[in-house]
Design an enzyme around this catalytic site. Structure first.
Site, mmCIF file in Angstrom:
data_model
loop_
_atom_site.group_PDB
_atom_site.id
_atom_site.type_symbol
_atom_site.label_atom_id
_atom_site.label_comp_id
_atom_site.label_asym_id
_atom_site.label_seq_id
_atom_site.Cartn_x
_atom_site.Cartn_y
_atom_site.Cartn_z
ATOM 1 N N HIS A 21 44.224 56.192 42.575
ATOM 2 C CA HIS A 21 45.465 55.834 43.263
ATOM 3 C C HIS A 21 46.590 55.655 42.241
ATOM 4 O O HIS A 21 46.416 55.918 41.041
ATOM 5 C CB HIS A 21 45.267 54.583 44.123
ATOM 6 N N HIS A 24 45.966 53.823 38.869
ATOM 7 C CA HIS A 24 45.291 54.622 37.843
ATOM 8 C C HIS A 24 46.284 55.588 37.184
ATOM 9 O O HIS A 24 46.281 55.773 35.966
ATOM 10 C CB HIS A 24 44.138 55.428 38.453
ATOM 11 N N CYS A 130 30.851 38.973 42.926
ATOM 12 C CA CYS A 130 31.732 39.832 43.725
ATOM 13 C C CYS A 130 31.270 41.276 43.592
ATOM 14 O O CYS A 130 31.287 41.834 42.492
ATOM 15 C CB CYS A 130 33.181 39.710 43.251
ATOM 16 N N CYS A 133 34.281 43.516 42.123
ATOM 17 C CA CYS A 133 34.508 43.384 40.674
ATOM 18 C C CYS A 133 33.251 43.735 39.885
ATOM 19 O O CYS A 133 33.328 44.076 38.713
ATOM 20 C CB CYS A 133 34.856 41.938 40.310
ATOM 21 N N CYS A 147 36.585 35.774 46.131
ATOM 22 C CA CYS A 147 36.919 36.381 44.855
ATOM 23 C C CYS A 147 38.416 36.226 44.587
ATOM 24 O O CYS A 147 39.234 36.556 45.455
ATOM 25 C CB CYS A 147 36.541 37.859 44.860
ATOM 26 N N HIS A 150 39.882 40.011 44.773
ATOM 27 C CA HIS A 150 39.768 40.841 45.976
ATOM 28 C C HIS A 150 39.819 40.052 47.295
ATOM 29 O O HIS A 150 39.814 40.649 48.363
ATOM 30 C CB HIS A 150 38.469 41.662 45.925
ATOM 31 N N LYS A 300 51.039 44.223 47.548
ATOM 32 C CA LYS A 300 49.973 45.025 46.973
ATOM 33 C C LYS A 300 49.680 46.189 47.914
ATOM 34 O O LYS A 300 49.669 46.032 49.134
ATOM 35 C CB LYS A 300 48.711 44.160 46.800
ATOM 36 N N LYS A 303 45.682 49.874 52.593
ATOM 37 C CA LYS A 303 45.599 50.788 53.738
ATOM 38 C C LYS A 303 45.921 50.064 55.042
ATOM 39 O O LYS A 303 46.537 50.623 55.942
ATOM 40 C CB LYS A 303 44.204 51.414 53.813
#
Length: 472
Positions: A21, A24, A130, A133, A147, A150, A300, A303
């Site tokens: 995404h 990256h 997690c 992670c 977490c 996340h 953040k 979706k």
């Protein structure tokens, strides 16, 4: 002739459990800009990236797609490499942690080195884990039982694993960071890890039962356990340049000049990784560059919110060079940066189509019409202020300097009116200055750099605009 200085840069290696995404793409573009700049300065530069493949995530993702692990990994990593190629990412090595020839010898050597230092022991462990992670958390690190990264419920696991004596290295790591032997950029991240070190580090699990993660590198002399992701994955930074198989190559490039990571994995790279290196008797990297995260519309990317930006949507509509430009100039390197399709389009039209593209067309039309031959261009014409910015890894400032030069050149054209005067000396000077701008664009927008330089050397106007306006 003096010997080239070596320069080694690494990106994080990414999980190939899904397509890449914008986060990256951001990391890889930052690394590529730094790498290209070092090559432009004549340094023997080596840029390593790769994929972290020996994880429970991969097993789960392959199973969900109904594929065997090897087929799944080949498909996903091919996607990684295609995206990097489309973005003009010029890495030198793509290390895969499933590579038994390049990576496994280094990972096994690292494990054995930790054992020889007396830093590995076996113990039963009950803790919060997690699955996203692939990390264990202490009670004080979690938020409402979830977490911290996340925001999902954590699993409580009880296992017998091998542990690494991370706590043993707390004071030494703190000392190395405070002395800037291990430099952490920016200072906010340096202060963050120093605060964590001030609270003390705890020993951590370095293996998982093989029946739990049936995919990975067996712990030497104990096939019932596989190396946990951090010991395995972090070692890729040195296995990729020869650790465990080519000591000359390792000696040439290690310690890394810079390792680029996201702020969400600071603890692993500024605490666990240095501790492993100290235990193994290896030098620490010279610096960690810790970048922020990309948000969209202040949130953040998610979706469920519907604000995820697909890199290929931008590449297919605006081109890879525009993506590289936006990351270099519009995303803050050391803080979280925001990106929406609307802000991207505005920057593309204003700074590229109407800005740089229009400038190239105007100057080269004047040059082709009024100069009988191409100008003589200086090959070492990069302003010191630009070099100073990139020597400090300040990509945003470097990009701003380029666009300041573009604005200055635009202003000079308006003031001197060469379309009316036909002054060959003025037109030649404008063309040389355009060439200098092209050279500065080399690390940031390599294709645009090559196109402008080719036009100047041929004394031709572009056959078509470098950047087409996107008004739709």
């Amino acid at each position: 002739m003096s010997e080239k200085k070596s320069f080694y840069i690494t990106s994080t290696i990414f999980y190939p459990n899904a397509n890449l995404h914008m986060g990256h793409v951001y990391t890889m573009t930052v690394c590529d800009i730094i790498s290209r700049y070092q090559k432009l300065m004549g340094n023997d530069t080596y840029f390593l990236t790769g994929s972290d493949e020996n994880t429970a995530k991969i097993v789960k993702a392959a199973k969900e797609k109904g594929q065997d692990i090897e087929t799944f990994l080949k498909e996903i990593t091919s996607g990684f490499k295609k995206l990097y190629s489309d973005l003009n990412i010029s890495y030198d090595e793509f290390i895969q942690t499933t590579d038994k020839e390049k990576h496994w010898p280094g990972a096994i050597k690292m494990w054995n080195s930790l054992v020889e230092s007396g830093d590995i022991y076996k113990s039963k462990y009950t803790g919060l884990y997690c699955p996203q992670c692939e990390a264990f958390y202490t009670e004080k690190e979690v938020v409402d039982g979830k977490c911290p990264m996340h925001n999902i419920p954590l699993d409580r696991l009880e296992e017998e694993n091998y542990f690494f004596k991370l706590s043993k290295y707390t004071d030494e790591i703190k000392k190395r960071i405070e002395s800037n032997e291990l430099e952490i950029l920016p200072n906010t991240r340096r202060n963050e890890i120093l605060a964590q070190l001030g609270r003390g580090l705890e020993d951590i699990s370095f293996s998982r039962p093989a029946h739990t993660v049936p995919h990975g590198i067996q712990v030497p002399n104990d096939p019932s356990q596989v190396m946990y992701v951090w010991c395995d994955a972090l070692t890729s930074y040195i296995s990729g340049i020869g650790y465990g198989r080519d000591e000359e190559s390792l000696k040439k490039y290690w310690p890394a000049d810079i390792q680029v990571i996201g702020k969400d994995i600071l603890r692993f790279h500024a605490a666990i990784w240095p501790a492993m290196l100290l235990s193994a008797g290896l030098p620490l990297p010279k610096r960690l560059l810790v970048h922020g995260l990309i948000t969209s519309g202040g949130q953040k990317m998610s979706k469920s919110i519907g604000n995820v930006i697909d890199p290929y949507e931008l590449i297919n509509t605006y081109g890879a060079e525009a993506v590289r430009y936006f990351i270099a100039r519009k995303i803050s390197l050391f803080e979280d940066g925001d990106m929406t399709v609307e802000t991207f389009k505005k920057a593309y039209n204003g700074d590229l189509a109407n800005g740089l593209g229009n400038l190239v067309s105007r100057i080269m039309t004047l040059a082709e019409s009024n100069l009988s031959e191409p100008v003589t261009v200086p090959e070492k014409s990069i302003p010191d202020e630009f070099k100073n910015a990139l020597d400090k890894f300040d990509i945003n400032q470097a990009a701003n300097i380029v666009w300041e030069k573009i604005a200055e050149l635009d202003k000079e054209i308006q003031e001197k009116k060469p379309w009316a005067t036909k002054d060959k000396e003025v037109i030649a000077d404008l063309t040389v200055k355009l060439y200098t701008i092209a050279r500065m664009l080399n690390p940031i927008m390599p294709e645009t750099n090559a196109k402008i330089k080719a036009l100047v050397k041929a004394n031709k106007k572009p056959a078509e605009p470098l950047f087409l306006r996107k008004d739709a």
